[in-house]
Write a protein that holds these residues in place. Structure first.
Motif, PDB file in Angstrom:
ATOM      1  N   UNK A   1       0.810  -1.209   0.000  1.00 15.88           N
ATOM      2  CA  UNK A   1       0.000   0.000   0.000  1.00 15.88           C
ATOM      3  C   UNK A   1       0.850   1.269   0.000  1.00 15.88           C
ATOM      4  N   UNK A   2       2.093   1.176  -0.423  1.00 17.26           N
ATOM      5  CA  UNK A   2       2.915   2.366  -0.579  1.00 17.26           C
ATOM      6  C   UNK A   2       2.478   3.090  -1.852  1.00 17.26           C
ATOM      7  N   UNK A   3       2.824   4.358  -1.998  1.00 19.22           N
ATOM      8  CA  UNK A   3       2.440   5.058  -3.236  1.00 19.22           C
ATOM      9  C   UNK A   3       2.950   4.365  -4.500  1.00 19.22           C
ATOM     10  N   UNK A   4       4.141   3.798  -4.432  1.00 23.67           N
ATOM     11  CA  UNK A   4       4.664   3.071  -5.599  1.00 23.67           C
ATOM     12  C   UNK A   4       3.864   1.813  -5.886  1.00 23.67           C
ATOM     13  N   UNK A   5       3.444   1.107  -4.832  1.00 25.29           N
ATOM     14  CA  UNK A   5       2.642  -0.098  -5.018  1.00 25.29           C
ATOM     15  C   UNK A   5       1.264   0.208  -5.571  1.00 25.29           C
ATOM     16  N   UNK A   6       0.650   1.279  -5.085  1.00 22.42           N
ATOM     17  CA  UNK A   6      -0.670   1.671  -5.590  1.00 22.42           C
ATOM     18  C   UNK A   6      -0.564   2.132  -7.037  1.00 22.42           C
TER      19      UNK A   6
ATOM     20  N   UNK B   1      -0.219  -0.890  -9.211  1.00 19.14           N
ATOM     21  CA  UNK B   1      -1.490  -1.598  -9.389  1.00 19.14           C
ATOM     22  C   UNK B   1      -2.375  -0.883 -10.404  1.00 19.14           C
ATOM     23  N   UNK B   2      -2.389   0.442 -10.350  1.00 20.48           N
ATOM     24  CA  UNK B   2      -3.173   1.218 -11.329  1.00 20.48           C
ATOM     25  C   UNK B   2      -2.601   1.010 -12.729  1.00 20.48           C
ATOM     26  N   UNK B   3      -1.285   0.995 -12.831  1.00 22.74           N
ATOM     27  CA  UNK B   3      -0.637   0.803 -14.130  1.00 22.74           C
ATOM     28  C   UNK B   3      -0.945  -0.588 -14.693  1.00 22.74           C
ATOM     29  N   UNK B   4      -0.893  -1.616 -13.833  1.00 21.50           N
ATOM     30  CA  UNK B   4      -1.206  -2.973 -14.298  1.00 21.50           C
ATOM     31  C   UNK B   4      -2.669  -3.086 -14.719  1.00 21.50           C
ATOM     32  N   UNK B   5      -3.557  -2.440 -13.966  1.00 25.16           N
ATOM     33  CA  UNK B   5      -4.966  -2.457 -14.341  1.00 25.16           C
ATOM     34  C   UNK B   5      -5.209  -1.768 -15.672  1.00 25.16           C
ATOM     35  N   UNK B   6      -4.531  -0.650 -15.896  1.00 28.95           N
ATOM     36  CA  UNK B   6      -4.681   0.057 -17.168  1.00 28.95           C
ATOM     37  C   UNK B   6      -4.154  -0.790 -18.318  1.00 28.95           C
ATOM     38  N   UNK B   7      -3.011  -1.455 -18.100  1.00 35.69           N
ATOM     39  CA  UNK B   7      -2.458  -2.297 -19.165  1.00 35.69           C
ATOM     40  C   UNK B   7      -3.383  -3.476 -19.472  1.00 35.69           C
TER      41      UNK B   7
END
Length: 88
Positions: A29-34, A37-43
């Motif tokens: 739940x760090x900013x990099x992890x979130x 996750x957003x980047x993987x969802x977009x891809x």
């Protein structure tokens, strides 16, 4: 013999209800992890609906429908006050 799958590597749909708390505790739940996750969802969305060989309007219409619902939710408080107003 197959190796058991670690709880961290399981998908959300495969997690049992009793394991949900420990599965959530293992997430990043760090900013990099979130952001990751957003980047993987977009891809995943882009590769499934937009970047296809024989494309249709499915992916773009879902984005448009999401935008319409979101803009309605943003302006709902203004629309709610205009319901009982008389226009004459």
């Amino acid at each position: 013999m197959a190796k058991p799958v670690l709880l961290k590597d399981t998908k959300l749909m495969d997690v049992k209800l009793g394991q949900l708390g420990s599965w959530l505790a293992m997430r990043d739940f760090t900013p990099g992890g979130i952001l990751g996750a957003i980047r993987r969802g977009h891809e995943r969305y882009y590769n499934k609906y937009i970047n296809v060989r024989k494309g249709g309007l499915g992916g773009l219409s879902m984005v448009l429908a999401g935008y319409i619902v979101l803009s309605y939710m943003w302006s709902y408080s203004h629309i709610k006050h205009d319901r009982r107003r008389k226009y004459h």
